[in-house]
Design a protein around this motif. Structure first.
Motif, PDB file in Angstrom:
ATOM      1  N   LEU A 107       0.820  -1.211   0.000  1.00 15.76           N
ATOM      2  CA  LEU A 107       0.000   0.000   0.000  1.00 15.76           C
ATOM      3  C   LEU A 107       0.858   1.266   0.000  1.00 15.76           C
ATOM      4  CD1 LEU A 107      -2.819  -1.011   2.502  1.00 15.76           C
ATOM      5  CD2 LEU A 107      -2.989  -0.851   0.031  1.00 15.76           C
ATOM      6  N   GLU A 108       2.026   1.181   0.638  1.00 13.70           N
ATOM      7  CA  GLU A 108       2.942   2.325   0.657  1.00 13.70           C
ATOM      8  C   GLU A 108       3.792   2.400  -0.609  1.00 13.70           C
ATOM      9  OE1 GLU A 108       5.242   2.120   4.251  1.00 13.70           O
ATOM     10  OE2 GLU A 108       3.481   2.226   5.558  1.00 13.70           O
ATOM     11  N   LYS A 109       3.545   1.472  -1.550  1.00 11.28           N
ATOM     12  CA  LYS A 109       4.242   1.410  -2.831  1.00 11.28           C
ATOM     13  C   LYS A 109       5.760   1.220  -2.666  1.00 11.28           C
ATOM     14  CE  LYS A 109       0.718   4.194  -5.181  1.00 11.28           C
ATOM     15  NZ  LYS A 109      -0.029   2.990  -5.568  1.00 11.28           N
ATOM     16  N   LYS A 110       6.137   0.546  -1.594  1.00 10.80           N
ATOM     17  CA  LYS A 110       7.538   0.201  -1.400  1.00 10.80           C
ATOM     18  C   LYS A 110       7.895  -1.084  -2.155  1.00 10.80           C
ATOM     19  CE  LYS A 110       8.017   2.307   3.213  1.00 10.80           C
ATOM     20  NZ  LYS A 110       9.118   3.243   2.866  1.00 10.80           N
ATOM     21  N   VAL A 111       6.882  -1.943  -2.354  1.00  6.38           N
ATOM     22  CA  VAL A 111       7.071  -3.205  -3.068  1.00  6.38           C
ATOM     23  C   VAL A 111       5.807  -3.501  -3.861  1.00  6.38           C
ATOM     24  CG1 VAL A 111       8.561  -4.139  -1.231  1.00  6.38           C
ATOM     25  CG2 VAL A 111       6.111  -4.658  -1.221  1.00  6.38           C
ATOM     26  N   THR A 112       5.891  -4.490  -4.751  1.00  7.16           N
ATOM     27  CA  THR A 112       4.694  -5.075  -5.356  1.00  7.16           C
ATOM     28  C   THR A 112       4.731  -6.572  -5.084  1.00  7.16           C
ATOM     29  OG1 THR A 112       5.579  -5.674  -7.536  1.00  7.16           O
ATOM     30  CG2 THR A 112       4.872  -3.378  -7.214  1.00  7.16           C
ATOM     31  N   LEU A 113       3.580  -7.196  -5.073  1.00  7.10           N
ATOM     32  CA  LEU A 113       3.519  -8.628  -4.776  1.00  7.10           C
ATOM     33  C   LEU A 113       4.246  -9.471  -5.819  1.00  7.10           C
ATOM     34  CD1 LEU A 113      -0.170  -9.047  -3.512  1.00  7.10           C
ATOM     35  CD2 LEU A 113       1.932  -9.044  -2.152  1.00  7.10           C
ATOM     36  N   ASN A 114       4.369  -8.951  -7.026  1.00 10.58           N
ATOM     37  CA  ASN A 114       5.004  -9.725  -8.098  1.00 10.58           C
ATOM     38  C   ASN A 114       6.508  -9.468  -8.215  1.00 10.58           C
ATOM     39  OD1 ASN A 114       2.639 -11.043  -8.963  1.00 10.58           O
ATOM     40  ND2 ASN A 114       1.989  -9.198 -10.066  1.00 10.58           N
ATOM     41  N   ASP A 115       7.071  -8.740  -7.265  1.00  8.67           N
ATOM     42  CA  ASP A 115       8.523  -8.506  -7.290  1.00  8.67           C
ATOM     43  C   ASP A 115       9.289  -9.809  -7.113  1.00  8.67           C
ATOM     44  OD1 ASP A 115       8.237  -5.800  -7.596  1.00  8.67           O
ATOM     45  OD2 ASP A 115       8.631  -5.296  -5.496  1.00  8.67           O
ATOM     46  N   ASP A 116      10.331  -9.974  -7.906  1.00  9.24           N
ATOM     47  CA  ASP A 116      11.286 -11.065  -7.736  1.00  9.24           C
ATOM     48  C   ASP A 116      11.989 -10.848  -6.388  1.00  9.24           C
ATOM     49  OD1 ASP A 116      13.597 -12.717  -7.816  1.00  9.24           O
ATOM     50  OD2 ASP A 116      13.785 -12.511  -9.990  1.00  9.24           O
ATOM     51  N   ILE A 117      12.010 -11.872  -5.526  1.00  5.36           N
ATOM     52  CA  ILE A 117      12.604 -11.692  -4.193  1.00  5.36           C
ATOM     53  C   ILE A 117      14.084 -11.347  -4.265  1.00  5.36           C
ATOM     54  CG2 ILE A 117      10.925 -13.242  -3.107  1.00  5.36           C
ATOM     55  CD1 ILE A 117      13.227 -15.327  -2.894  1.00  5.36           C
ATOM     56  N   ARG A 118      14.755 -11.704  -5.364  1.00  3.01           N
ATOM     57  CA  ARG A 118      16.193 -11.441  -5.476  1.00  3.01           C
ATOM     58  C   ARG A 118      16.496  -9.944  -5.567  1.00  3.01           C
ATOM     59  NH1 ARG A 118      17.318 -15.793 -10.179  1.00  3.01           N
ATOM     60  NH2 ARG A 118      15.444 -14.725 -10.944  1.00  3.01           N
ATOM     61  N   LYS A 119      15.469  -9.174  -5.873  1.00  2.00           N
ATOM     62  CA  LYS A 119      15.609  -7.718  -5.879  1.00  2.00           C
ATOM     63  C   LYS A 119      15.991  -7.200  -4.494  1.00  2.00           C
ATOM     64  CE  LYS A 119      12.797  -3.554  -6.777  1.00  2.00           C
ATOM     65  NZ  LYS A 119      11.463  -3.072  -7.238  1.00  2.00           N
ATOM     66  N   TYR A 120      15.637  -7.967  -3.450  1.00  4.46           N
ATOM     67  CA  TYR A 120      15.857  -7.524  -2.073  1.00  4.46           C
ATOM     68  C   TYR A 120      16.919  -8.346  -1.342  1.00  4.46           C
ATOM     69  CZ  TYR A 120      11.471  -5.342  -3.325  1.00  4.46           C
ATOM     70  OH  TYR A 120      10.493  -4.617  -3.986  1.00  4.46           O
ATOM     71  N   LEU A 121      17.643  -9.185  -2.073  1.00  3.79           N
ATOM     72  CA  LEU A 121      18.722  -9.980  -1.478  1.00  3.79           C
ATOM     73  C   LEU A 121      20.064  -9.375  -1.873  1.00  3.79           C
ATOM     74  CD1 LEU A 121      17.356 -13.601  -2.133  1.00  3.79           C
ATOM     75  CD2 LEU A 121      16.975 -12.115  -0.151  1.00  3.79           C
TER      76      LEU A 121
END
Length: 376
Positions: A107-121
């Motif tokens: 909701l805060e537009k920090k992420v989307t549910l379809n983001d690849d998790i590797r974007k945050y590793l």
């Protein structure tokens, strides 16, 4: 003849003691003044008289009104009736708190549910895909990531006696760190395509917590306080850690009455280590019943499977009752605690059950108990 008589007397005495225990009234603070009180008493007494039951706290919301009940004892060595502030391990219900943080981040537009998790590793993980299909944040919360349920991913129990398994788990995971998990993640080979199969996964829930820390640049413990505990005034809800056991925490036992280790393992804390009370969990349930809250509404959207058969939302199981109402639920089971929470938004009602005993039948019995008390 004398020996036979003594043996017969012993058997009669044993039978009398067993019958006395079976028929004795379970300690409770139930005031038995309403129809709901009587229903809870009848159902909880049956549950508590099952072998191995120690104590239980029950929170009910009926048509928006909260009720609290306590049974049994917080410990086996002496009778101490639980209260609304007795602390229990929530075990896997912990996962719903991580999902609530993810919904807020969306909701805060920090992420989307379809983001690849590797974007945050922080390291490269080319192995975390299946034929080019990556694991997404959504896969972490609808149990479709394909990641192994436990890390480290190895057989610990094939030659172990069943009674020793809880202590083997504790010895392995109490020294298994966040760094160990990230290291071993490089060796994971997905066997199914993410999004195709739903199955319980502690690793996915833990990884989501680490990602939320990266997104918000804060610890999961602080995020829990900022976004959930403080706004909801959940003063007795906390993330367990070594040396962080609250004074009001119940002792947890297995079905044989052995006191069990607490799950405060670093690499599983976000998946299973939140502890809370029945009074706090009623506040959490009231929060979840309010689907006018956009984060709650998002967390309740089915994302895998059909609601008619049982779908998965964001770490919640969604199912239609016989009357067409939605039931939203989650179970929890640690080494010495069992829990179950189910609520019905259309009825503004629900129930949370917290028990300081865990054996193969406890969760099933809690679900049956909830169904007897709440009739959707």
């Amino acid at each position: 003849m004398k020996k036979a008589s003594l043996f017969l007397i012993f058997l009669i005495h044993l039978s009398f003691c067993f019958a006395q225990k079976k028929n004795s009234k379970v300690a409770s603070d139930n005031r038995l003044k309403s129809q709901l009180d009587s229903l809870v008493e009848q159902s909880a007494s049956i549950f508590m008289k099952n072998n191995g039951r120690v104590g239980m706290s029950i929170g009910v919301i009926q048509n928006g009104t909260p009720y609290l009940y306590n049974y049994g004892s917080t410990r086996l060595d002496r009778p101490v009736l639980p209260t609304a502030n007795t602390v229990y391990e929530l075990a896997s219900i912990t996962k719903t708190f991580g999902a609530a943080l993810l919904a807020q981040a969306v909701l805060e537009k920090k992420v989307t549910l379809n983001d690849d998790i590797r974007k945050y590793l922080k390291e490269d993980y080319p192995n975390l895909n299946y034929n080019g299909t990556p694991i997404t944040l959504l896969n972490l919360v609808n149990l479709t990531s394909g990641l192994p349920n436990w890390m480290p991913e190895k057989d610990l129990f094939s030659k172990a006696h069943p009674d020793s398994i809880p202590f083997i788990l504790d010895s392995v995971h109490s020294v298994y760190s966040r760094q160990n998990l990230y290291r071993d993640l490089h060796n994971v080979k997905l066997q199914v395509m993410p999004g195709s199969v739903s199955r319980h996964c502690n690793t996915a829930a833990q990884l989501l917590g680490y990602i939320m820390e990266e997104v918000y640049q804060d610890s999961f413990e602080n995020l829990l306080k900022i976004y959930i505990c403080r706004p909801l005034k959940m003063k007795n809800t906390l993330l367990l850690g070594p040396g962080k056991l609250p004074r009001e925490m119940a002792k947890g036992y297995d079905g044989k009455g052995r006191q069990m280790p607490v799950i405060n393992w670093e690499a599983l804390r976000v998946a299973a280590s939140i502890a809370s009370t029945s009074s706090d969990m009623l506040k959490y349930m009231a929060f979840q019943l309010n689907e006018e809250n956009p984060a709650v509404k998002l967390a309740h959207q089915p994302t895998f499977g059909k609601v008619e058969d049982g779908a998965i939302a964001l770490n919640w199981k969604i199912k239609k009752t016989g009357t067409g109402k939605r039931s939203i639920s989650h179970t929890g089971g640690s080494l010495g605690f069992s829990s179950y929470m189910v609520y019905y938004p259309e009825l503004n009602s629900g129930i949370v059950l917290l028990s300081n005993q865990a054996d193969p039948s406890t969760q099933t019995d809690l679900i049956a108990l909830a169904d007897k008390i709440i009739h959707p």
